[in-house]
Scaffold this active site. Structure first.
Site, mmCIF file in Angstrom:
data_model
loop_
_atom_site.group_PDB
_atom_site.id
_atom_site.type_symbol
_atom_site.label_atom_id
_atom_site.label_comp_id
_atom_site.label_asym_id
_atom_site.label_seq_id
_atom_site.Cartn_x
_atom_site.Cartn_y
_atom_site.Cartn_z
ATOM 1 N N GLU A 126 -5.186 -4.638 4.085
ATOM 2 C CA GLU A 126 -4.976 -3.226 3.453
ATOM 3 C C GLU A 126 -4.089 -3.438 2.377
ATOM 4 O O GLU A 126 -4.255 -2.942 1.103
ATOM 5 C CB GLU A 126 -4.778 -2.434 4.447
ATOM 6 C CG GLU A 126 -4.244 -0.942 3.944
ATOM 7 C CD GLU A 126 -3.756 -0.220 4.526
ATOM 8 O OE1 GLU A 126 -3.798 -0.086 5.930
ATOM 9 O OE2 GLU A 126 -2.577 0.850 4.095
ATOM 10 N N THR A 165 -1.018 2.449 5.807
ATOM 11 C CA THR A 165 -1.300 3.472 6.311
ATOM 12 C C THR A 165 -1.329 3.490 8.176
ATOM 13 O O THR A 165 -1.260 4.438 8.730
ATOM 14 C CB THR A 165 -2.910 3.352 6.377
ATOM 15 O OG1 THR A 165 -3.689 2.285 6.767
ATOM 16 C CG2 THR A 165 -3.583 3.875 5.048
ATOM 17 N N CYS A 193 -1.623 7.396 7.769
ATOM 18 C CA CYS A 193 -2.778 8.146 8.115
ATOM 19 C C CYS A 193 -2.500 8.930 9.536
ATOM 20 O O CYS A 193 -1.696 8.530 10.402
ATOM 21 C CB CYS A 193 -4.189 7.554 8.134
ATOM 22 S SG CYS A 193 -4.413 6.631 9.742
ATOM 23 N N SER A 221 -5.234 -6.676 14.984
ATOM 24 C CA SER A 221 -5.134 -5.220 14.564
ATOM 25 C C SER A 221 -3.738 -4.687 14.385
ATOM 26 O O SER A 221 -3.055 -4.715 15.168
ATOM 27 C CB SER A 221 -5.922 -4.340 15.488
ATOM 28 O OG SER A 221 -5.476 -3.044 15.455
HETATM 29 S S1 SF4 Z 1 -8.253 6.651 9.388
HETATM 30 FE FE1 SF4 Z 1 -8.451 4.452 10.794
HETATM 31 S S2 SF4 Z 1 -9.138 3.088 9.200
HETATM 32 FE FE2 SF4 Z 1 -8.561 4.699 8.039
HETATM 33 S S3 SF4 Z 1 -6.325 4.327 7.624
HETATM 34 FE FE3 SF4 Z 1 -6.320 5.335 9.521
HETATM 35 S S4 SF4 Z 1 -6.355 3.761 11.116
HETATM 36 FE FE4 SF4 Z 1 -7.156 2.742 9.149
#
Ligand code: SF4
Length: 281
Positions: A126, A165, A193, A221
């Site tokens: 990312e 994120t 996020c 992850s």
């Molecule tokens: S919603 Fe899921 S895929 Fe999107 S940034 Fe957050 S953790 Fe990553």
């Protein structure tokens, strides 16, 4: 042993979307679907998709025809889209909109002339995608000392800050506060996020009430690893596993209450298998 599952555990919006797009593409284009890098950071799901014909490749050069899927973490440069179209490939963009936001804010800060810092891990795909979209001058780090050393090179300290994120809110806010103390101007976009925040808040609350935690998700992850770290900070035993097969009854000698949470790329079937195994102990 009683088992308590965190309310928000497992697939987030972005991963659900990416997996659905990949499955749909596999159904339509039997055997001609390629994912640029692993679609998500969960080896079991990536293997399942491979059985359906979604093949992982590392470079666009490996694909001559069919469909290419851009994974949820985004791709390393915007030119890849143009190159894929030029090659006549059908493109399915599964980049999570939260990652697209981080790319957009990073570019905005660079364009506005800020020295930009992204609080995160430089090697993560990312962050690589953010650098690919906004330029290599961005410092990606989790160390305030590194930021300070960088700023010492400039007389006017104007800093733009974003976050990976999946960063922990605690680490992001700690760095932001430290930067405020030494900068004349700081512009911050909170790009963590909501799925990450929800899972972290609940994992922390649950870890305070149980005697041990099991955290389920890919070892590759970032968000699952952060969940395990948050739980460990509560001083209880924490086991980060990918599947139920790894569970050992020896981990729970006199434990009566165990908590379970799972990273944003862990599917329900893996979580359910873990819960069934724990309940059998
Ligand atoms: S919603 Fe899921 S895929 Fe999107 S940034 Fe957050 S953790 Fe990553």
């Amino acid at each position: 042993m009683e088992v308590v599952l965190a309310e928000h555990a497992g697939y987030c919006f972005g991963v659900k979307r990416a997996v659905k797009l990949a499955n749909d593409a596999a159904d339509i284009n039997q055997g001609q679907v390629q994912s640029l890098g692993p679609l998500i950071h969960n080896p079991q799901v990536v293997n399942q998709l491979a059985e359906k014909g979604v093949k992982k490749v590392d470079s666009l050069d490996e694909i001559d025809e069919g469909t290419v899927i851009f994974r949820s973490h985004g791709v390393s440069s915007p030119e890849l889209m143009e190159r894929a179209i030029e090659k006549g490939l059908q493109v399915v963009d599964a980049t999570c909109p939260f990652v697209t936001n981080a790319q957009k804010y990073a570019k905005q800060l660079v364009d506005e002339g800020y020295q930009v810092v992204m609080v995160g891990d430089r090697e993560h795909p990312e962050t690589q995608s953010v650098l690919g979209h906004a330029g290599d001058d961005i410092l990606v780090t989790e160390s305030f000392d590194e930021i300070k050393a960088l700023l010492n090179r400039f007389s006017k300290k104007r800093l733009g800050i974003i976050s990976q994120t999946t960063q922990t809110y605690g680490k992001f806010s700690e760095i932001v506060v430290q930067c405020l103390e030494i900068c004349e101007e700081v512009k911050i976009f909170n790009t963590i996020c909501y799925a990450t925040e929800d899972r972290q808040t609940e994992a922390e609350a649950l870890a305070k009430t149980v005697e041990a935690m099991v955290v389920v998700g890919g070892r590759n992850s970032a968000n699952t690893t952060h969940l395990a770290d948050i739980c460990r900070s509560k001083g209880i035993p924490v086991y980060h596993i990918e599947t139920a097969d790894e569970i050992s009854p020896d981990w729970f000698p006199s434990i009566e209450l165990v908590g379970v949470t799972a990273g944003a790329s862990t599917p329900d079937w893996i979580i359910n298998n873990v819960i069934d195994s724990l309940k059998r102990i």
